[in-house]
Design an enzyme around this catalytic site. Structure first.
Site, PDB file in Angstrom:
ATOM      1  N   ASP A 262       6.027  51.937 -27.724  1.00 54.13           N
ATOM      2  CA  ASP A 262       5.640  50.637 -28.291  1.00 54.13           C
ATOM      3  C   ASP A 262       4.166  50.431 -27.980  1.00 54.13           C
ATOM      4  O   ASP A 262       3.428  51.402 -27.831  1.00 54.13           O
ATOM      5  CB  ASP A 262       6.530  49.528 -27.732  1.00 54.13           C
ATOM      6  CG  ASP A 262       6.673  48.352 -28.699  1.00 54.13           C
ATOM      7  OD1 ASP A 262       5.644  47.734 -29.014  1.00 54.13           O
ATOM      8  OD2 ASP A 262       7.793  48.045 -29.139  1.00 54.13           O
ATOM      9  N   HIS A 285       2.003  52.248 -30.091  1.00 50.50           N
ATOM     10  CA  HIS A 285       1.694  51.368 -31.210  1.00 50.50           C
ATOM     11  C   HIS A 285       0.327  50.720 -31.052  1.00 50.50           C
ATOM     12  O   HIS A 285       0.044  49.714 -31.689  1.00 50.50           O
ATOM     13  CB  HIS A 285       2.770  50.292 -31.346  1.00 50.50           C
ATOM     14  CG  HIS A 285       4.116  50.846 -31.714  1.00 50.50           C
ATOM     15  ND1 HIS A 285       5.199  50.048 -31.976  1.00 50.50           N
ATOM     16  CD2 HIS A 285       4.554  52.121 -31.860  1.00 50.50           C
ATOM     17  CE1 HIS A 285       6.263  50.813 -32.265  1.00 50.50           C
ATOM     18  NE2 HIS A 285       5.879  52.067 -32.191  1.00 50.50           N
TER      19      HIS A 285
END
Length: 467
Positions: A262, A285
């Protein structure tokens, strides 16, 4: 000539401005503040005397060494060492003498969900040399602690350090995630390491890996410095943010290497004075502010600096993400000296963020985004839209500044997308950001609105699910 006057003069020389289609921002003062706000090198602090190795500490009568082994910890990775950790913490934290809570090297300590409470009677070092490992079976987790594993609460003047590992044993948690198995309900999972409601904390040299969900959370704290920390989780592990900052101020992240499933770093509501320097991010991310404004909530993040970073192979680069319907603001942010290597969405502001299994309805209110500076951002974009400013029609993004941007594609051309975004660029800006205008719209958007195709086309440009 003062700095403000000089900057205005320089910009006027570099960027020809047509009065009919551009308005130069008047609020330069905030950019002066951002210019002067640097991340200082780690030069130690008043309690560096505690950073001596345990072997050197034996001769110091004014310090106490408290090893978990002395309280019955086995360290075989199978026996439950939770109570030994609790008892050792109680003694170390209550000691009127400076103390060292020691997790010895060469062993694996199985520890269940535990809250290590302060305040402590004196300064304390948490010296982690071995490996602390979490139970691997989600069904064995204490239902009273569904979101935390190792939680340090209400501590002050504490130092976490060592060459040890905090291992969340997260693989079975990831397999049960609704993002891995759509038939499962979405629910939270534990965070590996949490520092909560604390102040004057330093974290140095640790490795945090394979967390059940978020790896390292700094919550409701002030004056936290994280140096030389490594965070590692697989690129496909869901919701495993590397370092997550919430409700905290005066936080410095320096010389950290983060690879996860993430956001490498996520900064959310009520956080300010956040400084990041020498950061490696990938996989993951990207480095994110947000998400903010979910469920019509208020989100405020301000005074954030990222200075010198390498972002490699991530699904976003520098991202600000907010939900429709929220309120509050993101302002006074500077990103500088960032290298992108094969990154999707290298620069992205998304005020239409929607990490939801159902479509998010259009709403007029939004978190206001302004005074965002990007300087010396270079590298390669995996997507055509290397810069994307997808902002609210009713609460536009304003005062976006681009200086010396060079983003290229490995196999094609790149472009900038704007909706309701105002700002300017100076120096070299590639791809061109002519769509950053005082009228907040590029001609394409104006034409689409006139033909009624605006909302349909907007959805093609904006990412509505978690990347």
């Amino acid at each position: 000539m003062n700095k403000l006057t000089y900057l205005c003069f320089l910009l006027l020389l570099i960027v020809p401005i047509k009065s009919e289609d551009r308005e130069f921002p008047k609020e330069f003062e905030i950019f002066e503040d951002i210019e002067e706000w640097e991340v200082e090198e780690d030069a130690g602090d008043e309690y560096d005397e505690l950073l001596e190795s345990p072997s050197r500490r034996r001769g110091h009568r004014n310090k106490i060494l408290v090893s978990v082994d002395a309280f019955g910890a086995v360290g075989d990775g199978v026996s439950d060492d939770t109570q030994a950790f609790v008892n050792a913490w109680t003694q170390a934290c209550s000691s009127p003498t400076k103390s060292v809570f020691l997790v010895p090297e060469g062993k694996r300590y199985l520890v269940n969900a535990t809250r290590f409470r302060g305040p402590c009677a004196n300064k304390i070092v948490i010296q982690i040399q071995g490996t602390i490992v979490a139970p691997s079976e989600p069904k064995d987790w204490d239902p009273k602690n569904p979101r935390t594993w190792l939680d340090f609460y209400n501590i002050s003047k504490a130092i976490f350090q060592g060459n040890g590992v905090i291992d969340g044993s997260g693989s079975k948690w990831w397999a049960e995630s609704c993002k891995k198995n759509k038939s499962n309900p979405c629910k939270g999972a534990p965070t590996a390491l949490t520092i909560d409601s604390s102040s004057a904390v330093r974290v140095k040299g640790l490795t945090i890996q394979n967390s059940q969900q978020m790896n390292f959370v700094i919550s409701r704290s002030d004056s936290v410095r994280v140096t030389g920390v490594k965070v590692s989780s697989p690129g496909d592990s869901p919701n495993t943010d590397g370092i997550h900052i919430t409700g905290s101020t005066n936080v410095v992240l320096q010389n950290c290497k983060i690879g996860t499933g993430d956001d490498c770093i996520s900064i959310v509501n009520a956080s300010s004075s956040i400084k990041m320097k020498n950061i490696f991010c990938g996989p993951g991310h990207g480095i994110s502010i947000g998400s903010l404004g979910k469920d019509n909530s208020t989100g405020i993040v301000e005074q954030v600096v990222l200075d010198n970073a390498l972002i490699r192979g991530t699904t976003n680069g520098l991202r600000i993400k907010t939900w429709q319907g929220g309120s509050g603001h993101v302002r006074a942010v500077r990103y500088q000296d960032v290298r992108m290597d094969n990154v999707s969405n290298p620069i992205i502001i998304d005020q239409f963020y929607c990490d939801s299994p159902t479509t998010c309805k259009n709403q007029t209110s939004a978190v206001e985004i302004s005074q965002i500076m990007y300087r010396n951002i270079t590298g390669t974009s995996k997507t055509q839209k290397a810069m994307k400013f997808a902002c609210s029609d009713t609460v536009p993004c304003t005062h976006i500044v681009l200086n010396n941007i060079n983003l290229q594609s490995l196999d094609g051309t790149v472009e900038t997308y704007c909706n309701s975004a105002a700002g300017f660029g100076y120096g070299y800006v590639q791809p061109s950001a002519e769509c950053l205008t005082s009228s907040d719209k590029d001609t394409t958007i104006i034409e689409e609105k006139e033909t009624g195709s605006y909302h349909q086309n907007l959805n093609e440009h904006i990412i509505h699910t978690e990347l």
